[in-house]
Design an enzyme around this catalytic site. Structure first.
Site, PDB file in Angstrom:
ATOM      1  N   ASP A  65       0.833  -1.194   0.000  1.00 52.05           N
ATOM      2  CA  ASP A  65       0.000   0.000   0.000  1.00 52.05           C
ATOM      3  C   ASP A  65       0.875   1.254   0.000  1.00 52.05           C
ATOM      4  O   ASP A  65       0.599   2.223  -0.717  1.00 52.05           O
ATOM      5  CB  ASP A  65      -0.915  -0.015   1.226  1.00 52.05           C
ATOM      6  CG  ASP A  65      -1.763   1.233   1.337  1.00 52.05           C
ATOM      7  OD1 ASP A  65      -2.602   1.472   0.458  1.00 52.05           O
ATOM      8  OD2 ASP A  65      -1.565   1.998   2.310  1.00 52.05           O
ATOM      9  N   GLU A 137      -1.917  -5.442  -3.412  1.00 50.44           N
ATOM     10  CA  GLU A 137      -0.981  -4.726  -2.545  1.00 50.44           C
ATOM     11  C   GLU A 137       0.059  -5.673  -1.946  1.00 50.44           C
ATOM     12  O   GLU A 137       1.239  -5.310  -1.806  1.00 50.44           O
ATOM     13  CB  GLU A 137      -1.747  -3.994  -1.443  1.00 50.44           C
ATOM     14  CG  GLU A 137      -2.584  -2.842  -1.972  1.00 50.44           C
ATOM     15  CD  GLU A 137      -3.421  -2.161  -0.910  1.00 50.44           C
ATOM     16  OE1 GLU A 137      -3.812  -1.005  -1.134  1.00 50.44           O
ATOM     17  OE2 GLU A 137      -3.690  -2.794   0.139  1.00 50.44           O
TER      18      GLU A 137
END
Length: 245
Positions: A65, A137
């Site tokens: 992320d 992610e």
């Protein structure tokens, strides 16, 4: 005849992972990853919890992320030098929101590679937006750990190239109310209610919207129009749902 014992723990993980040829996935991402890191990136918490609480991909997701956010933010900053901070912030949200990430995962056919628990498998977890988003992610986190930031950044810019280029139209005009409805539907939650009021003189009003979802979620938004305020509240709600997913 003795009943065959179900595998658990590392044995279950290795067996589930080895059932699939991961070469097409790595080819789609354009990188190589060692089996242990790729296996971890693909291990959803539902599988981990059902198999003696194995490590799952959430820590990799945290790294990915950060890599994704910085890579996209820097590229938008460089690619659109005349845009304001608020514009590039909205543009970034258009590129890296949960539905955009899930769309990337579907394009790369990632669902069939994710290791899921039996409950998630029964309910179509391989195509759930939140699971697909998290796995994208996690893969980026794994790429960062194995190759370093420059390769991870280059991967982001290649995979998200068209979305970054289209960010001025998708990000600035994103219909957050629609995105929210889709997210709520995915989690079997009811539709939101908006209460919007205005303050200030008629020629310079500011609108304030309070969004609620059956007492489970409350967010607020402000704007120069009722529509802007409601969209701001919806955007905040999408962010909250993403945290809880």
């Amino acid at each position: 005849m003795a009943r065959k014992r179900r595998l658990t723990g590392e044995a279950a993980l290795n067996a589930a992972y080895s059932k699939t040829d991961h070469a097409p996935l790595l080819e789609a991402w354009g990188v190589d990853l060692p089996d242990d890191l790729l296996r971890l990136a693909l291990t959803h918490r539902s599988f981990a919890n059902e198999n003696d609480n194995l490590p799952d991909n959430e820590r990799l997701e945290f790294l990915g992320d950060a890599v994704l956010g910085l890579s996209v933010a820097e590229q938008l900053y460089r690619q659109f030098p005349d845009r304001s901070e608020s514009d590039i912030s909205k543009m970034r949200a258009g590129v890296v929101n949960s539905h955009a990430l899930a769309s990337v995962a579907r394009e790369l056919d990632m669902g069939r590679y994710i290791l899921l628990g039996r409950g998630e498998m029964r309910t179509g977890g391989e195509d759930k937006t939140s699971i697909l988003e998290d796995t994208v992610e996690a893969i980026l986190g794994a790429i960062y750990l194995h190759h370093g930031f420059e390769v991870a950044r280059a991967t982001v810019l290649r995979i998200f190239a068209s979305r970054i280029t289209e960010a001025p139209t998708t990000g600035l005009t994103m219909d957050w109310k629609t995105v929210l409805l889709e997210a709520l539907s995915e989690q079997s939650l009811p539709t939101p209610e908006y209460e919007t009021s205005a303050t200030g003189p008629a020629h310079d009003q500011e609108f304030h919207s309070v969004l609620t979802v059956e007492g489970r979620l409350t967010t607020k938004g402000t704007g120069h129009t009722k529509k802007e305020a409601e969209h701001a509240a919806a955007r905040a709600a999408v962010g909250e749902l993403r945290k809880r997913a």
